[in-house]
Write an enzyme that holds these catalytic residues in place. Structure first.
Site, PDB file in Angstrom:
ATOM      1  N   HIS A   1       2.424   3.620  -9.054  1.00  0.00           N
ATOM      2  CA  HIS A   1       2.215   2.194  -9.337  1.00  0.00           C
ATOM      3  C   HIS A   1       3.396   1.626 -10.130  1.00  0.00           C
ATOM      4  O   HIS A   1       3.800   0.488  -9.920  1.00  0.00           O
ATOM      5  CB  HIS A   1       0.902   1.992 -10.098  1.00  0.00           C
ATOM      6  CG  HIS A   1      -0.317   2.397  -9.310  1.00  0.00           C
ATOM      7  ND1 HIS A   1      -0.528   1.982  -8.013  1.00  0.00           N
ATOM      8  CD2 HIS A   1      -1.378   3.193  -9.621  1.00  0.00           C
ATOM      9  CE1 HIS A   1      -1.670   2.497  -7.569  1.00  0.00           C
ATOM     10  NE2 HIS A   1      -2.200   3.237  -8.523  1.00  0.00           N
TER      11      HIS A   1
ATOM     12  N   ASN B   1     -10.951  -2.238  -5.585  1.00  0.00           N
ATOM     13  CA  ASN B   1     -10.144  -1.325  -6.408  1.00  0.00           C
ATOM     14  C   ASN B   1     -10.761  -1.082  -7.791  1.00  0.00           C
ATOM     15  O   ASN B   1     -10.412  -0.112  -8.464  1.00  0.00           O
ATOM     16  CB  ASN B   1      -8.703  -1.836  -6.573  1.00  0.00           C
ATOM     17  CG  ASN B   1      -7.870  -1.738  -5.306  1.00  0.00           C
ATOM     18  OD1 ASN B   1      -6.973  -2.540  -5.065  1.00  0.00           O
ATOM     19  ND2 ASN B   1      -8.156  -0.747  -4.458  1.00  0.00           N
ATOM     20  N   TRP B   2     -11.721  -1.920  -8.198  1.00  0.00           N
ATOM     21  CA  TRP B   2     -12.408  -1.671  -9.475  1.00  0.00           C
ATOM     22  C   TRP B   2     -13.133  -0.335  -9.450  1.00  0.00           C
ATOM     23  O   TRP B   2     -13.443   0.236 -10.496  1.00  0.00           O
ATOM     24  CB  TRP B   2     -13.422  -2.781  -9.782  1.00  0.00           C
ATOM     25  CG  TRP B   2     -12.814  -4.100 -10.132  1.00  0.00           C
ATOM     26  CD1 TRP B   2     -12.926  -5.253  -9.418  1.00  0.00           C
ATOM     27  CD2 TRP B   2     -12.012  -4.422 -11.283  1.00  0.00           C
ATOM     28  NE1 TRP B   2     -12.224  -6.271 -10.049  1.00  0.00           N
ATOM     29  CE2 TRP B   2     -11.663  -5.788 -11.192  1.00  0.00           C
ATOM     30  CE3 TRP B   2     -11.547  -3.680 -12.382  1.00  0.00           C
ATOM     31  CZ2 TRP B   2     -10.874  -6.429 -12.145  1.00  0.00           C
ATOM     32  CZ3 TRP B   2     -10.767  -4.327 -13.337  1.00  0.00           C
ATOM     33  CH2 TRP B   2     -10.444  -5.680 -13.213  1.00  0.00           C
TER      34      TRP B   2
ATOM     35  N   ASP C   1       0.828  -1.211   0.000  1.00  0.00           N
ATOM     36  CA  ASP C   1       0.000   0.000   0.000  1.00  0.00           C
ATOM     37  C   ASP C   1       0.866   1.267   0.000  1.00  0.00           C
ATOM     38  O   ASP C   1       1.980   1.257   0.528  1.00  0.00           O
ATOM     39  CB  ASP C   1      -0.915  -0.026   1.244  1.00  0.00           C
ATOM     40  CG  ASP C   1      -2.110   0.889   1.091  1.00  0.00           C
ATOM     41  OD1 ASP C   1      -2.333   1.414  -0.016  1.00  0.00           O
ATOM     42  OD2 ASP C   1      -2.833   1.082   2.098  1.00  0.00           O
ATOM     43  N   GLY C   2       0.325   2.328  -0.566  1.00  0.00           N
ATOM     44  CA  GLY C   2       0.987   3.631  -0.506  1.00  0.00           C
ATOM     45  C   GLY C   2       1.530   4.146  -1.835  1.00  0.00           C
ATOM     46  O   GLY C   2       2.190   5.188  -1.861  1.00  0.00           O
ATOM     47  N   ASN C   3       1.233   3.461  -2.933  1.00  0.00           N
ATOM     48  CA  ASN C   3       1.719   3.921  -4.241  1.00  0.00           C
ATOM     49  C   ASN C   3       1.188   5.315  -4.575  1.00  0.00           C
ATOM     50  O   ASN C   3       1.927   6.172  -5.068  1.00  0.00           O
ATOM     51  CB  ASN C   3       1.254   2.976  -5.358  1.00  0.00           C
ATOM     52  CG  ASN C   3       1.875   1.599  -5.253  1.00  0.00           C
ATOM     53  OD1 ASN C   3       2.762   1.385  -4.424  1.00  0.00           O
ATOM     54  ND2 ASN C   3       1.414   0.675  -6.066  1.00  0.00           N
TER      55      ASN C   3
ATOM     56  N   ARG D   1     -11.983   2.487  -8.564  1.00  0.00           N
ATOM     57  CA  ARG D   1     -11.082   3.628  -8.785  1.00  0.00           C
ATOM     58  C   ARG D   1     -11.294   4.228 -10.179  1.00  0.00           C
ATOM     59  O   ARG D   1     -11.905   3.581 -11.042  1.00  0.00           O
ATOM     60  CB  ARG D   1      -9.628   3.164  -8.624  1.00  0.00           C
ATOM     61  CG  ARG D   1      -9.318   2.780  -7.185  1.00  0.00           C
ATOM     62  CD  ARG D   1      -7.851   2.646  -6.966  1.00  0.00           C
ATOM     63  NE  ARG D   1      -7.581   2.309  -5.572  1.00  0.00           N
ATOM     64  CZ  ARG D   1      -6.406   2.376  -4.998  1.00  0.00           C
ATOM     65  NH1 ARG D   1      -5.364   2.770  -5.697  1.00  0.00           N
ATOM     66  NH2 ARG D   1      -6.239   2.067  -3.731  1.00  0.00           N
TER      67      ARG D   1
ATOM     68  N   ARG E   1       0.031   7.721  -2.558  1.00  0.00           N
ATOM     69  CA  ARG E   1       0.609   8.781  -1.708  1.00  0.00           C
ATOM     70  C   ARG E   1       2.060   9.053  -2.070  1.00  0.00           C
ATOM     71  O   ARG E   1       2.525  10.189  -2.001  1.00  0.00           O
ATOM     72  CB  ARG E   1       0.475   8.398  -0.221  1.00  0.00           C
ATOM     73  CG  ARG E   1      -0.895   8.754   0.359  1.00  0.00           C
ATOM     74  CD  ARG E   1      -1.156   8.026   1.646  1.00  0.00           C
ATOM     75  NE  ARG E   1      -1.465   6.629   1.403  1.00  0.00           N
ATOM     76  CZ  ARG E   1      -1.458   5.691   2.332  1.00  0.00           C
ATOM     77  NH1 ARG E   1      -1.132   6.008   3.569  1.00  0.00           N
ATOM     78  NH2 ARG E   1      -1.791   4.450   2.029  1.00  0.00           N
TER      79      ARG E   1
HETATM   80  C1  IPE Z   1      -5.591  -2.715  -0.468  1.00  0.00           C
HETATM   81  O1  IPE Z   1      -5.214  -1.388  -0.593  1.00  0.00           O
HETATM   82  C2  IPE Z   1      -5.393  -3.419  -1.753  1.00  0.00           C
HETATM   83  C3  IPE Z   1      -4.027  -3.487  -2.246  1.00  0.00           C
HETATM   84  C4  IPE Z   1      -2.946  -3.139  -1.617  1.00  0.00           C
HETATM   85  C5  IPE Z   1      -3.904  -4.008  -3.563  1.00  0.00           C
HETATM   86  P1  IPE Z   1      -6.257  -0.198  -0.640  1.00  0.00           P
HETATM   87  O2  IPE Z   1      -5.453   1.037  -0.623  1.00  0.00           O
HETATM   88  O3  IPE Z   1      -7.199  -0.367  -1.767  1.00  0.00           O
HETATM   89  O4  IPE Z   1      -7.048  -0.408   0.725  1.00  0.00           O
HETATM   90  P2  IPE Z   1      -7.998   0.560   1.557  1.00  0.00           P
HETATM   91  O5  IPE Z   1      -9.188   0.814   0.701  1.00  0.00           O
HETATM   92  O6  IPE Z   1      -7.244   1.806   1.853  1.00  0.00           O
HETATM   93  O7  IPE Z   1      -8.325  -0.197   2.784  1.00  0.00           O
HETATM   94  C1  IPE Z   2      -1.557   0.292  -3.384  1.00  0.00           C
HETATM   95  O1  IPE Z   2      -1.344   1.665  -3.349  1.00  0.00           O
HETATM   96  C2  IPE Z   2      -1.814  -0.215  -4.774  1.00  0.00           C
HETATM   97  C3  IPE Z   2      -3.188  -0.623  -5.020  1.00  0.00           C
HETATM   98  C4  IPE Z   2      -4.170  -0.563  -4.180  1.00  0.00           C
HETATM   99  C5  IPE Z   2      -3.480  -1.157  -6.337  1.00  0.00           C
HETATM  100  P1  IPE Z   2      -2.539   2.698  -3.326  1.00  0.00           P
HETATM  101  O2  IPE Z   2      -2.853   3.073  -4.729  1.00  0.00           O
HETATM  102  O3  IPE Z   2      -3.680   2.210  -2.526  1.00  0.00           O
HETATM  103  O4  IPE Z   2      -1.844   3.920  -2.602  1.00  0.00           O
HETATM  104  P2  IPE Z   2      -2.520   4.955  -1.617  1.00  0.00           P
HETATM  105  O5  IPE Z   2      -3.113   4.188  -0.483  1.00  0.00           O
HETATM  106  O6  IPE Z   2      -3.567   5.698  -2.394  1.00  0.00           O
HETATM  107  O7  IPE Z   2      -1.390   5.830  -1.181  1.00  0.00           O
HETATM  108 MG    MG Z   3      -4.101   2.414  -0.534  1.00  0.00          MG
END
Ligand code: IPE
Ligand code: IPE
Ligand code: MG
Length: 239
Positions: free
Chosen positions: A28, A59-60, A11-13, A62, A15
């Site tokens: 990403h 995530n769909w 997580d965190g890509n 988004r 941000r």
């Molecule tokens: C969870 O991350 C899914 C992945 C890391 C692929 P999200 O960023 O989508 O999760 P939430 O919605 O903040 O809990």
């Molecule tokens: C995780 O990073 C990747 C996926 C969920 C696909 P995020 O895209 O959720 O990154 P943040 O949470 O918005 O920083």
């Molecule tokens: Mg995230």
């Protein structure tokens, strides 16, 4: 002790990219780089299974261009890593709702799964369009179908049978679950499989996650006492 099965919520890509004033997609792309390094390192360290949460069912929802970019990155990863996986004896398996994925991604996943099926050094499990509760519903559907065909009685339903029918049915339980970016939740990831996992939350954003961070998490795991309901004295092996 080394964990057999490590699972990571990467997580965190977003941000990471936003902090640099760039498009989330760049986060990403950098995240995919971190995946490559971590997979290699996990193999080097001798893990049996590495499961990565790459895309959740939620995530769909988004923005369309972000979803498209993620699917494209997944395709790129599969094309570029196929030979590397074979050379390093890593078997790739995907879990999640395959039917929802674009045809091209589905075909590539199947191709890499087939071409790495003989690899026995490590299992790399990609959770794509995955949600643990939906996976459980699928398992129950399979069992009720068996019952309908007269192959299963209510008395035959026991814990191992349910676990066997999850998409992770042939994998050991998760020993160590890592989530990056400072969030402290599971977001639907492996709720049954990780029910006794050691949880490690790190503030590092996924694109910045280094192989040393994986080592650090595994050290933290080794320091923990896994009691599985027993007392400390019971699990403490005399020297
Ligand atoms: C969870 O991350 C899914 C992945 C890391 C692929 P999200 O960023 O989508 O999760 P939430 O919605 O903040 O809990
Ligand atoms: C995780 O990073 C990747 C996926 C969920 C696909 P995020 O895209 O959720 O990154 P943040 O949470 O918005 O920083
Ligand atoms: Mg995230």
């Amino acid at each position: 002790m080394l964990p057999r099965h490590v699972a990571i919520i990467m997580d965190g890509n977003g941000r990471w990219a936003e902090g640099r004033g760039t498009d989330r997609t760049l986060g990403h792309t950098q995240g995919a780089e971190a995946v490559r390094q971590v997979v290699r390192h996990a193999r080097k360290r001798g893990l049996e299974v590495l499961t990565l949460f790459a895309f959740s069912s939620l995530n769909w929802g988004r923005p369309t261009d972000e979803v498209a970019a993620l699917m494209h990155l997944l395709e790129e990863f599969l094309v570029e890593e196929e030979q590397e996986l074979i050379d390093n004896d890593i078997r790739l398996v995907a879990i999640g709702e395959r039917a929802f994925l674009p045809r091209s991604v589905r075909d590539l996943l199947t191709r890499v799964e087939q071409r790495t099926a003989h690899c026995a050094g490590m299992r790399l499990v990609l959770a794509v369009s995955y949600d643990g509760r939906r996976d459980m519903v699928e398992a129950i559907r399979r069992l009720t179908d068996m019952a309908r065909r007269g192959e299963l009685l209510p008395a035959d339903v026991h814990e191992p049978l349910l676990l066997e029918h999850l998409s992770t049915g042939d994998l050991p339980d998760v020993d160590l679950l890592i989530r990056t970016s400072g969030e402290k939740r599971l977001s639907g990831f492996l709720p049954i499989e990780a029910c006794y996992a050691e949880l490690v939350f790190v503030d590092t954003l996924w694109p910045d996650f280094q192989t040393t961070d994986l080592d650090e998490a595994m050290l933290e795991y080794a320091r923990r006492e896994r009691r599985f309901g027993l007392t400390g004295a019971q699990v403490c092996v005399p020297a």
